[in-house]
Design an enzyme around this catalytic site. Structure first.
Site, PDB file in Angstrom:
ATOM      1  N   HIS A 198       0.802  -1.219   0.000  1.00 44.68           N
ATOM      2  CA  HIS A 198       0.000   0.000   0.000  1.00 44.68           C
ATOM      3  C   HIS A 198       0.836   1.271   0.000  1.00 44.68           C
ATOM      4  O   HIS A 198       0.292   2.363  -0.156  1.00 44.68           O
ATOM      5  CB  HIS A 198      -0.948  -0.003   1.206  1.00 44.68           C
ATOM      6  N   ASP A 249       3.809   9.473  -1.521  1.00 46.53           N
ATOM      7  CA  ASP A 249       2.607   8.764  -1.100  1.00 46.53           C
ATOM      8  C   ASP A 249       2.350   7.601  -2.034  1.00 46.53           C
ATOM      9  O   ASP A 249       2.546   7.716  -3.253  1.00 46.53           O
ATOM     10  CB  ASP A 249       1.395   9.710  -1.117  1.00 46.53           C
TER      11      ASP A 249
END
Length: 484
Positions: free
Chosen positions: A158, A357
Protein backbone atom coordinates in the site's frame (compact mmCIF):
# COMPACT_ATOMS: atom_id res chain seq x y z
CA UNK A 1 -14.34 -20.89 -6.21
CA UNK A 2 -12.46 -21.30 -2.91
CA UNK A 3 -12.36 -19.05 0.11
CA UNK A 4 -10.49 -15.77 0.31
CA UNK A 5 -7.91 -15.57 3.11
CA UNK A 6 -6.66 -12.09 4.01
CA UNK A 7 -3.66 -11.35 6.21
CA UNK A 8 -2.74 -7.86 7.37
CA UNK A 9 -1.27 -6.18 10.41
CA UNK A 10 -4.69 -4.94 11.52
CA UNK A 11 -8.09 -6.36 10.59
CA UNK A 12 -11.34 -4.57 9.83
CA UNK A 13 -14.31 -4.85 12.14
CA UNK A 14 -16.66 -6.51 9.67
CA UNK A 15 -19.66 -5.30 11.63
CA UNK A 16 -18.60 -1.71 10.86
CA UNK A 17 -16.75 -2.10 7.55
CA UNK A 18 -19.48 -0.32 5.63
CA UNK A 19 -18.79 2.79 7.70
CA UNK A 20 -15.05 2.71 7.13
CA UNK A 21 -15.12 3.27 3.38
CA UNK A 22 -12.41 2.53 0.84
CA UNK A 23 -10.74 -0.86 0.72
CA UNK A 24 -12.35 -2.13 3.91
CA UNK A 25 -15.75 -2.14 2.18
CA UNK A 26 -14.57 -4.03 -0.90
CA UNK A 27 -12.50 -6.54 1.06
CA UNK A 28 -15.28 -7.16 3.59
CA UNK A 29 -17.90 -7.61 0.84
CA UNK A 30 -15.65 -9.99 -1.08
CA UNK A 31 -14.93 -11.94 2.08
CA UNK A 32 -18.64 -12.29 2.85
CA UNK A 33 -19.50 -13.27 -0.73
CA UNK A 34 -16.80 -15.90 -1.16
CA UNK A 35 -16.54 -16.91 2.44
CA UNK A 36 -13.20 -16.71 4.11
CA UNK A 37 -10.88 -15.65 6.86
CA UNK A 38 -9.10 -12.44 7.85
CA UNK A 39 -6.07 -12.85 10.14
CA UNK A 40 -4.23 -10.02 11.85
CA UNK A 41 -3.09 -8.41 15.07
CA UNK A 42 -5.84 -7.87 17.64
CA UNK A 43 -4.45 -4.50 18.73
CA UNK A 44 -3.70 -5.93 22.18
CA UNK A 45 -0.23 -5.83 23.71
CA UNK A 46 0.42 -8.69 26.10
CA UNK A 47 3.39 -10.29 27.82
CA UNK A 48 6.18 -12.59 26.63
CA UNK A 49 3.92 -15.65 26.84
CA UNK A 50 2.04 -14.28 23.82
CA UNK A 51 5.18 -14.69 21.68
CA UNK A 52 4.50 -18.43 21.57
CA UNK A 53 0.79 -18.14 20.90
CA UNK A 54 -0.52 -19.52 17.60
CA UNK A 55 -4.16 -20.10 18.54
CA UNK A 56 -6.12 -17.06 17.30
CA UNK A 57 -9.31 -15.65 18.75
CA UNK A 58 -12.18 -16.03 16.29
CA UNK A 59 -15.20 -13.86 15.54
CA UNK A 60 -17.80 -15.02 13.02
CA UNK A 61 -19.68 -12.70 10.68
CA UNK A 62 -21.94 -14.97 8.64
CA UNK A 63 -19.79 -16.53 5.95
CA UNK A 64 -16.63 -14.72 7.09
CA UNK A 65 -14.36 -15.15 10.09
CA UNK A 66 -11.93 -12.70 11.69
CA UNK A 67 -8.98 -14.30 13.51
CA UNK A 68 -6.67 -12.22 15.70
CA UNK A 69 -3.50 -12.67 17.72
CA UNK A 70 -1.96 -10.37 20.33
CA UNK A 71 1.59 -9.06 20.26
CA UNK A 72 3.90 -9.00 23.23
CA UNK A 73 5.38 -5.67 24.29
CA UNK A 74 8.75 -6.75 22.82
CA UNK A 75 7.12 -7.71 19.52
CA UNK A 76 5.20 -4.46 19.30
CA UNK A 77 8.35 -2.45 19.94
CA UNK A 78 10.58 -4.30 17.46
CA UNK A 79 8.20 -5.63 14.77
CA UNK A 80 5.69 -2.78 14.60
CA UNK A 81 7.28 0.40 15.94
CA UNK A 82 10.80 -0.72 15.13
CA UNK A 83 11.24 -2.49 11.82
CA UNK A 84 7.90 -1.67 10.18
CA UNK A 85 7.75 2.01 11.10
CA UNK A 86 11.34 3.03 11.83
CA UNK A 87 12.99 1.12 8.97
CA UNK A 88 10.59 0.12 6.18
CA UNK A 89 8.23 3.12 6.31
CA UNK A 90 10.96 5.81 6.07
CA UNK A 91 13.02 3.92 3.47
CA UNK A 92 10.04 3.22 1.24
CA UNK A 93 9.19 6.92 1.45
CA UNK A 94 12.77 7.95 0.52
CA UNK A 95 13.75 9.05 4.04
CA UNK A 96 17.01 7.19 4.62
CA UNK A 97 18.07 9.96 6.98
CA UNK A 98 15.66 8.87 9.73
CA UNK A 99 15.71 5.08 9.23
CA UNK A 100 17.04 3.21 12.29
CA UNK A 101 19.05 0.50 10.53
CA UNK A 102 21.35 -0.18 13.45
CA UNK A 103 18.64 -1.02 15.97
CA UNK A 104 18.50 -4.78 15.24
CA UNK A 105 14.73 -4.98 14.75
CA UNK A 106 14.68 -7.38 11.80
CA UNK A 107 14.86 -10.67 13.72
CA UNK A 108 11.77 -9.88 15.76
CA UNK A 109 9.98 -8.68 12.60
CA UNK A 110 10.72 -12.06 10.98
CA UNK A 111 9.68 -14.00 14.09
CA UNK A 112 6.28 -12.29 14.23
CA UNK A 113 5.68 -13.20 10.59
CA UNK A 114 6.69 -16.80 11.34
CA UNK A 115 4.24 -16.92 14.24
CA UNK A 116 1.39 -15.61 12.12
CA UNK A 117 2.24 -18.15 9.40
CA UNK A 118 2.16 -20.99 11.94
CA UNK A 119 -1.18 -19.76 13.22
CA UNK A 120 -2.65 -19.60 9.72
CA UNK A 121 -1.28 -22.87 8.36
CA UNK A 122 -3.71 -25.31 10.07
CA UNK A 123 -6.66 -23.09 9.12
CA UNK A 124 -6.00 -23.25 5.37
CA UNK A 125 -7.92 -25.33 2.85
CA UNK A 126 -6.50 -26.61 -0.46
CA UNK A 127 -8.63 -24.28 -2.61
CA UNK A 128 -8.06 -21.06 -0.58
CA UNK A 129 -6.67 -17.96 -2.28
CA UNK A 130 -4.35 -16.06 0.07
CA UNK A 131 -3.92 -12.27 -0.10
CA UNK A 132 -1.27 -10.66 2.12
CA UNK A 133 -1.32 -6.91 2.71
CA UNK A 134 1.40 -4.34 3.24
CA UNK A 135 4.92 -3.86 4.48
CA UNK A 136 4.38 -5.35 7.95
CA UNK A 137 3.92 -8.78 6.35
CA UNK A 138 6.51 -9.02 3.57
CA UNK A 139 8.02 -12.34 4.81
CA UNK A 140 4.67 -14.04 5.47
CA UNK A 141 4.41 -15.69 2.05
CA UNK A 142 7.92 -17.10 2.40
CA UNK A 143 7.08 -18.53 5.82
CA UNK A 144 3.91 -20.14 4.45
CA UNK A 145 5.89 -21.70 1.60
CA UNK A 146 8.38 -23.06 4.16
CA UNK A 147 5.44 -24.79 5.86
CA UNK A 148 4.49 -26.45 2.57
CA UNK A 149 1.66 -24.14 1.46
CA UNK A 150 1.15 -24.34 -2.32
CA UNK A 151 -1.99 -22.19 -2.57
CA UNK A 152 -1.97 -19.03 -4.70
CA UNK A 153 -0.47 -16.26 -2.55
CA UNK A 154 -0.60 -12.62 -3.58
CA UNK A 155 0.90 -9.56 -1.91
CA UNK A 156 -0.24 -5.96 -2.14
CA UNK A 157 1.97 -3.08 -1.02
CA UNK A 158 0.00 0.00 0.00
CA UNK A 159 3.03 2.29 0.19
CA UNK A 160 5.41 3.34 -2.62
CA UNK A 161 8.47 1.38 -3.73
CA UNK A 162 11.68 3.40 -3.51
CA UNK A 163 14.30 3.53 -6.29
CA UNK A 164 16.64 0.54 -6.42
CA UNK A 165 19.59 2.37 -4.85
CA UNK A 166 17.44 3.39 -1.87
CA UNK A 167 16.12 -0.17 -1.41
CA UNK A 168 19.70 -1.45 -1.42
CA UNK A 169 20.46 0.66 1.66
CA UNK A 170 18.39 -1.68 3.84
CA UNK A 171 20.87 -4.12 5.42
CA UNK A 172 18.35 -6.97 5.08
CA UNK A 173 17.32 -6.11 1.51
CA UNK A 174 18.18 -9.61 0.22
CA UNK A 175 16.03 -11.23 2.90
CA UNK A 176 13.14 -8.92 1.98
CA UNK A 177 13.61 -9.75 -1.70
CA UNK A 178 13.53 -13.46 -0.88
CA UNK A 179 10.26 -12.85 0.95
CA UNK A 180 8.78 -11.01 -2.03
CA UNK A 181 9.84 -13.79 -4.40
CA UNK A 182 7.62 -16.25 -2.52
CA UNK A 183 4.47 -14.60 -3.89
CA UNK A 184 2.78 -15.47 -7.17
CA UNK A 185 1.69 -11.87 -7.73
CA UNK A 186 2.86 -8.58 -6.25
CA UNK A 187 0.44 -5.67 -6.64
CA UNK A 188 1.76 -2.11 -6.46
CA UNK A 189 0.13 1.31 -6.70
CA UNK A 190 1.76 2.76 -9.84
CA UNK A 191 3.79 1.90 -12.92
CA UNK A 192 6.71 3.81 -11.40
CA UNK A 193 6.56 1.49 -8.37
CA UNK A 194 6.56 -1.52 -10.71
CA UNK A 195 9.62 -0.15 -12.49
CA UNK A 196 11.42 0.53 -9.21
CA UNK A 197 10.82 -2.99 -7.90
CA UNK A 198 11.89 -4.62 -11.17
CA UNK A 199 15.02 -2.44 -11.20
CA UNK A 200 15.83 -3.49 -7.64
CA UNK A 201 15.28 -7.21 -8.29
CA UNK A 202 17.53 -7.02 -11.35
CA UNK A 203 20.25 -4.90 -9.76
CA UNK A 204 20.07 -6.11 -6.17
CA UNK A 205 19.48 -9.87 -6.39
CA UNK A 206 20.17 -10.65 -10.06
CA UNK A 207 16.53 -11.21 -11.00
CA UNK A 208 15.66 -11.31 -14.68
CA UNK A 209 12.64 -10.60 -16.86
CA UNK A 210 11.31 -13.74 -18.53
CA UNK A 211 9.85 -13.98 -22.00
CA UNK A 212 6.30 -14.09 -20.64
CA UNK A 213 6.78 -10.84 -18.69
CA UNK A 214 7.26 -12.37 -15.27
CA UNK A 215 10.34 -11.99 -13.06
CA UNK A 216 12.58 -14.83 -11.96
CA UNK A 217 14.33 -14.43 -8.60
CA UNK A 218 15.54 -16.94 -6.02
CA UNK A 219 14.43 -19.81 -8.29
CA UNK A 220 10.84 -18.60 -8.30
CA UNK A 221 8.77 -16.85 -10.94
CA UNK A 222 6.45 -14.03 -9.95
CA UNK A 223 4.34 -11.38 -11.64
CA UNK A 224 4.47 -7.71 -10.70
CA UNK A 225 1.77 -5.29 -11.81
CA UNK A 226 0.11 -1.99 -10.90
CA UNK A 227 -3.33 -2.11 -9.27
CA UNK A 228 -4.07 1.47 -8.16
CA UNK A 229 -6.10 1.50 -4.95
CA UNK A 230 -9.47 3.15 -5.44
CA UNK A 231 -12.49 4.44 -3.53
CA UNK A 232 -16.18 3.59 -3.37
CA UNK A 233 -17.19 6.43 -5.69
CA UNK A 234 -20.94 6.17 -5.12
CA UNK A 235 -20.48 6.61 -1.37
CA UNK A 236 -19.30 10.16 -2.13
CA UNK A 237 -21.18 11.04 -5.32
CA UNK A 238 -24.45 9.81 -3.86
CA UNK A 239 -24.09 11.65 -0.55
CA UNK A 240 -26.44 14.56 -0.03
CA UNK A 241 -24.91 17.75 1.34
CA UNK A 242 -25.87 18.79 4.83
CA UNK A 243 -28.05 21.85 4.28
CA UNK A 244 -27.73 22.80 7.95
CA UNK A 245 -23.93 23.00 7.82
CA UNK A 246 -22.52 26.22 9.25
CA UNK A 247 -21.77 28.81 6.59
CA UNK A 248 -18.08 29.71 6.44
CA UNK A 249 -16.91 33.31 6.71
CA UNK A 250 -14.33 32.66 3.98
CA UNK A 251 -13.59 30.35 1.04
CA UNK A 252 -12.13 27.10 2.32
CA UNK A 253 -9.01 25.29 1.16
CA UNK A 254 -9.10 21.79 2.64
CA UNK A 255 -6.28 19.45 3.57
CA UNK A 256 -6.86 16.03 5.16
CA UNK A 257 -3.70 14.10 5.99
CA UNK A 258 -2.56 11.82 8.78
CA UNK A 259 0.06 13.53 10.93
CA UNK A 260 3.08 12.08 9.14
CA UNK A 261 6.39 13.46 7.92
CA UNK A 262 5.68 12.08 4.43
CA UNK A 263 2.60 14.30 3.97
CA UNK A 264 4.43 17.58 3.38
CA UNK A 265 2.40 19.50 5.96
CA UNK A 266 5.09 22.05 6.93
CA UNK A 267 5.66 22.80 3.24
CA UNK A 268 1.88 23.19 2.77
CA UNK A 269 1.65 25.67 5.64
CA UNK A 270 4.61 27.65 4.30
CA UNK A 271 3.07 27.72 0.81
CA UNK A 272 -0.19 29.06 2.24
CA UNK A 273 1.76 31.70 4.17
CA UNK A 274 3.60 32.67 1.00
CA UNK A 275 0.26 32.86 -0.85
CA UNK A 276 -1.12 35.33 1.71
CA UNK A 277 2.09 37.33 1.55
CA UNK A 278 2.22 37.38 -2.25
CA UNK A 279 -1.49 37.97 -2.87
CA UNK A 280 -2.69 40.18 0.00
CA UNK A 281 -6.12 40.74 -1.60
CA UNK A 282 -7.06 37.22 -0.45
CA UNK A 283 -6.47 37.97 3.23
CA UNK A 284 -9.71 37.60 5.13
CA UNK A 285 -11.32 35.87 2.14
CA UNK A 286 -9.79 32.36 2.28
CA UNK A 287 -8.78 29.96 5.02
CA UNK A 288 -6.86 26.69 5.13
CA UNK A 289 -8.60 23.94 7.11
CA UNK A 290 -6.01 21.25 7.82
CA UNK A 291 -7.29 18.06 9.46
CA UNK A 292 -4.32 16.01 10.69
CA UNK A 293 -5.40 13.07 12.88
CA UNK A 294 -2.67 11.50 15.06
CA UNK A 295 -0.81 8.40 13.98
CA UNK A 296 2.16 6.36 15.28
CA UNK A 297 2.58 8.73 18.21
CA UNK A 298 5.18 6.47 19.82
CA UNK A 299 7.63 7.20 16.97
CA UNK A 300 9.89 10.17 17.75
CA UNK A 301 9.64 11.71 14.28
CA UNK A 302 5.89 12.20 14.76
CA UNK A 303 6.31 14.23 17.92
CA UNK A 304 8.73 16.45 15.99
CA UNK A 305 6.31 17.05 13.10
CA UNK A 306 3.45 17.82 15.49
CA UNK A 307 5.52 20.45 17.30
CA UNK A 308 6.62 21.98 13.99
CA UNK A 309 3.05 22.28 12.71
CA UNK A 310 1.76 23.80 15.92
CA UNK A 311 4.57 26.36 15.81
CA UNK A 312 4.02 27.16 12.13
CA UNK A 313 0.25 27.52 12.36
CA UNK A 314 0.58 29.76 15.41
CA UNK A 315 3.15 31.94 13.68
CA UNK A 316 1.10 32.29 10.48
CA UNK A 317 -2.11 33.02 12.37
CA UNK A 318 -0.30 35.56 14.50
CA UNK A 319 1.15 37.29 11.46
CA UNK A 320 -1.92 37.43 9.21
CA UNK A 321 -4.93 36.81 11.44
CA UNK A 322 -7.61 39.32 12.35
CA UNK A 323 -10.21 39.40 15.12
CA UNK A 324 -12.82 37.97 12.74
CA UNK A 325 -10.54 35.75 10.59
CA UNK A 326 -8.02 33.00 11.40
CA UNK A 327 -6.02 31.93 8.31
CA UNK A 328 -5.30 28.32 9.39
CA UNK A 329 -7.69 25.97 11.15
CA UNK A 330 -5.37 23.20 12.36
CA UNK A 331 -7.33 20.22 13.71
CA UNK A 332 -5.29 17.43 15.31
CA UNK A 333 -7.98 14.79 15.68
CA UNK A 334 -10.02 12.41 13.54
CA UNK A 335 -13.14 13.60 11.70
CA UNK A 336 -16.12 11.30 11.02
CA UNK A 337 -16.31 10.18 7.40
CA UNK A 338 -19.87 11.49 6.93
CA UNK A 339 -18.77 14.94 8.03
CA UNK A 340 -15.77 14.83 5.68
CA UNK A 341 -18.07 14.48 2.67
CA UNK A 342 -19.66 17.82 3.53
CA UNK A 343 -16.27 19.40 4.24
CA UNK A 344 -14.94 18.26 0.85
CA UNK A 345 -18.03 19.50 -0.98
CA UNK A 346 -17.92 22.90 0.70
CA UNK A 347 -14.22 23.49 -0.05
CA UNK A 348 -13.21 25.37 -3.19
CA UNK A 349 -9.73 23.80 -3.23
CA UNK A 350 -8.50 20.34 -2.25
CA UNK A 351 -4.85 20.81 -1.21
CA UNK A 352 -3.17 17.37 -1.35
CA UNK A 353 0.61 17.77 -1.41
CA UNK A 354 2.48 14.82 0.14
CA UNK A 355 6.23 14.57 -0.34
CA UNK A 356 5.75 10.87 -1.16
CA UNK A 357 2.61 8.76 -1.10
CA UNK A 358 1.60 5.32 -2.27
CA UNK A 359 -1.73 6.50 -3.66
CA UNK A 360 -3.58 9.11 -1.53
CA UNK A 361 -7.28 8.37 -1.48
CA UNK A 362 -8.14 11.81 -0.08
CA UNK A 363 -7.48 13.23 -3.56
CA UNK A 364 -10.03 10.84 -5.06
CA UNK A 365 -12.54 11.39 -2.25
CA UNK A 366 -12.35 15.15 -2.72
CA UNK A 367 -13.11 14.86 -6.44
CA UNK A 368 -15.97 12.40 -5.94
CA UNK A 369 -17.62 14.58 -3.27
CA UNK A 370 -17.78 17.72 -5.44
CA UNK A 371 -20.98 19.25 -6.78
CA UNK A 372 -20.59 18.67 -10.57
CA UNK A 373 -22.41 21.93 -11.29
CA UNK A 374 -19.99 23.97 -9.20
CA UNK A 375 -16.94 21.79 -8.45
CA UNK A 376 -13.80 22.72 -6.56
CA UNK A 377 -10.25 22.34 -7.85
CA UNK A 378 -7.78 19.64 -6.80
CA UNK A 379 -4.13 20.63 -6.25
CA UNK A 380 -2.09 17.43 -6.17
CA UNK A 381 1.55 16.58 -5.51
CA UNK A 382 3.34 14.97 -8.43
CA UNK A 383 4.82 12.54 -5.88
CA UNK A 384 1.44 11.09 -4.85
CA UNK A 385 0.58 7.85 -6.59
CA UNK A 386 -2.78 9.37 -7.54
CA UNK A 387 -1.01 11.84 -9.85
CA UNK A 388 -0.43 9.00 -12.32
CA UNK A 389 -4.22 8.81 -12.81
CA UNK A 390 -5.56 12.27 -11.89
CA UNK A 391 -3.80 14.28 -14.55
CA UNK A 392 -6.46 16.97 -14.75
CA UNK A 393 -5.59 18.18 -11.26
CA UNK A 394 -3.20 21.09 -10.82
CA UNK A 395 -0.02 19.06 -10.40
CA UNK A 396 2.64 20.66 -8.21
CA UNK A 397 6.08 20.01 -6.77
CA UNK A 398 5.51 19.94 -2.96
CA UNK A 399 9.08 21.11 -2.39
CA UNK A 400 8.46 24.27 -4.44
CA UNK A 401 6.76 26.77 -2.13
CA UNK A 402 6.37 29.42 -4.87
CA UNK A 403 4.72 26.99 -7.27
CA UNK A 404 2.25 25.85 -4.63
CA UNK A 405 1.41 29.43 -3.68
CA UNK A 406 0.79 30.32 -7.33
CA UNK A 407 -1.32 27.19 -7.80
CA UNK A 408 -3.57 28.26 -4.94
CA UNK A 409 -4.22 31.54 -6.73
CA UNK A 410 -4.85 29.74 -10.02
CA UNK A 411 -7.31 27.35 -8.36
CA UNK A 412 -9.20 30.14 -6.59
CA UNK A 413 -9.40 32.25 -9.77
CA UNK A 414 -10.37 29.39 -12.09
CA UNK A 415 -13.60 30.01 -14.02
CA UNK A 416 -16.57 27.66 -13.83
CA UNK A 417 -16.13 26.21 -17.34
CA UNK A 418 -12.59 25.06 -16.68
CA UNK A 419 -13.48 23.74 -13.22
CA UNK A 420 -16.26 21.62 -14.73
CA UNK A 421 -14.01 20.30 -17.50
CA UNK A 422 -11.34 19.26 -15.05
CA UNK A 423 -13.83 17.70 -12.66
CA UNK A 424 -15.57 15.71 -15.41
CA UNK A 425 -12.24 14.25 -16.54
CA UNK A 426 -11.11 13.47 -12.98
CA UNK A 427 -14.39 11.83 -12.00
CA UNK A 428 -14.34 9.69 -15.15
CA UNK A 429 -10.84 8.44 -14.22
CA UNK A 430 -11.98 7.58 -10.71
CA UNK A 431 -15.17 5.81 -11.87
CA UNK A 432 -13.24 3.59 -14.30
CA UNK A 433 -11.45 1.94 -11.39
CA UNK A 434 -13.49 1.94 -8.19
CA UNK A 435 -12.61 -0.05 -5.11
CA UNK A 436 -14.63 -3.10 -6.18
CA UNK A 437 -12.89 -3.18 -9.57
CA UNK A 438 -9.53 -2.94 -7.79
CA UNK A 439 -10.35 -5.91 -5.56
CA UNK A 440 -11.70 -8.07 -8.41
CA UNK A 441 -8.87 -7.27 -10.79
CA UNK A 442 -6.19 -8.23 -8.26
CA UNK A 443 -7.84 -11.51 -7.31
CA UNK A 444 -8.57 -12.40 -10.94
CA UNK A 445 -4.93 -11.74 -11.84
CA UNK A 446 -3.67 -13.71 -8.85
CA UNK A 447 -5.77 -16.74 -9.65
CA UNK A 448 -4.82 -16.51 -13.32
CA UNK A 449 -1.12 -16.11 -12.51
CA UNK A 450 -1.16 -19.06 -10.13
CA UNK A 451 -2.40 -21.22 -13.02
CA UNK A 452 0.77 -20.13 -14.88
CA UNK A 453 -1.12 -17.75 -17.16
CA UNK A 454 1.09 -14.65 -17.55
CA UNK A 455 -0.31 -11.15 -17.20
CA UNK A 456 1.19 -10.16 -20.55
CA UNK A 457 3.07 -12.00 -23.31
CA UNK A 458 5.66 -9.72 -24.97
CA UNK A 459 7.50 -11.05 -27.98
CA UNK A 460 10.93 -11.16 -26.34
CA UNK A 461 12.76 -10.21 -23.14
CA UNK A 462 14.15 -7.11 -24.82
CA UNK A 463 10.69 -6.08 -25.98
CA UNK A 464 9.32 -6.58 -22.45
CA UNK A 465 12.05 -4.40 -21.01
CA UNK A 466 11.52 -1.75 -23.72
CA UNK A 467 7.79 -1.55 -23.06
CA UNK A 468 8.27 -1.42 -19.29
CA UNK A 469 10.81 1.38 -19.58
CA UNK A 470 8.54 3.36 -21.92
CA UNK A 471 5.61 3.13 -19.50
CA UNK A 472 7.79 4.04 -16.53
CA UNK A 473 9.26 7.05 -18.33
CA UNK A 474 5.79 8.26 -19.40
CA UNK A 475 4.61 8.01 -15.79
CA UNK A 476 7.58 10.03 -14.57
CA UNK A 477 7.09 12.83 -17.06
CA UNK A 478 4.98 15.72 -15.78
CA UNK A 479 1.26 15.23 -16.61
CA UNK A 480 0.06 16.62 -19.90
CA UNK A 481 -0.01 20.35 -20.20
CA UNK A 482 -3.73 20.78 -20.77
CA UNK A 483 -5.03 23.73 -18.74
CA UNK A 484 -1.59 24.26 -17.20
Amino acid sequence: MGRLVLISNRVADLSKASQAGGMAVALADTLRTRGGLWLGWSGKIGDRRDEQRTDPDFTKYGNATVATLPLSAREHEAYYVGYSNNVLWPVFHDRLDIAQFEAGYYQRYLEVNKRFARALHPLLRPDDTIWVHDYHMIPLGMELRALGVTNPIGFFLHIPVPPAQTFLAIPEHRELARGLAAYDLIGLQTKVDVGNLIDYLQDGVFGRILQDGRIRAFDRELSIAAFPVAIDVDAFVGSRPNRTAKKLPATRIIGVDRLDYTKGLPQKFRAFSRFLEKYPDYRGKVLLSQIAPPTRETVTAYADIRQELETLSGRINGRFGELDWVPIQYIHRSTPRKLLVDVYRNSRVGFVTPLRDGMNLVAKEYVAAQDPDDPGVLILSRFAGAAEQLQEALIVNPYDIEEMADSLKKALDMDLTERRERHDALLSDIRRNDTYTWCRSFLDSLESTSRSAPLAVPTSPSEAARRALQEIEMARVAPRARHQ
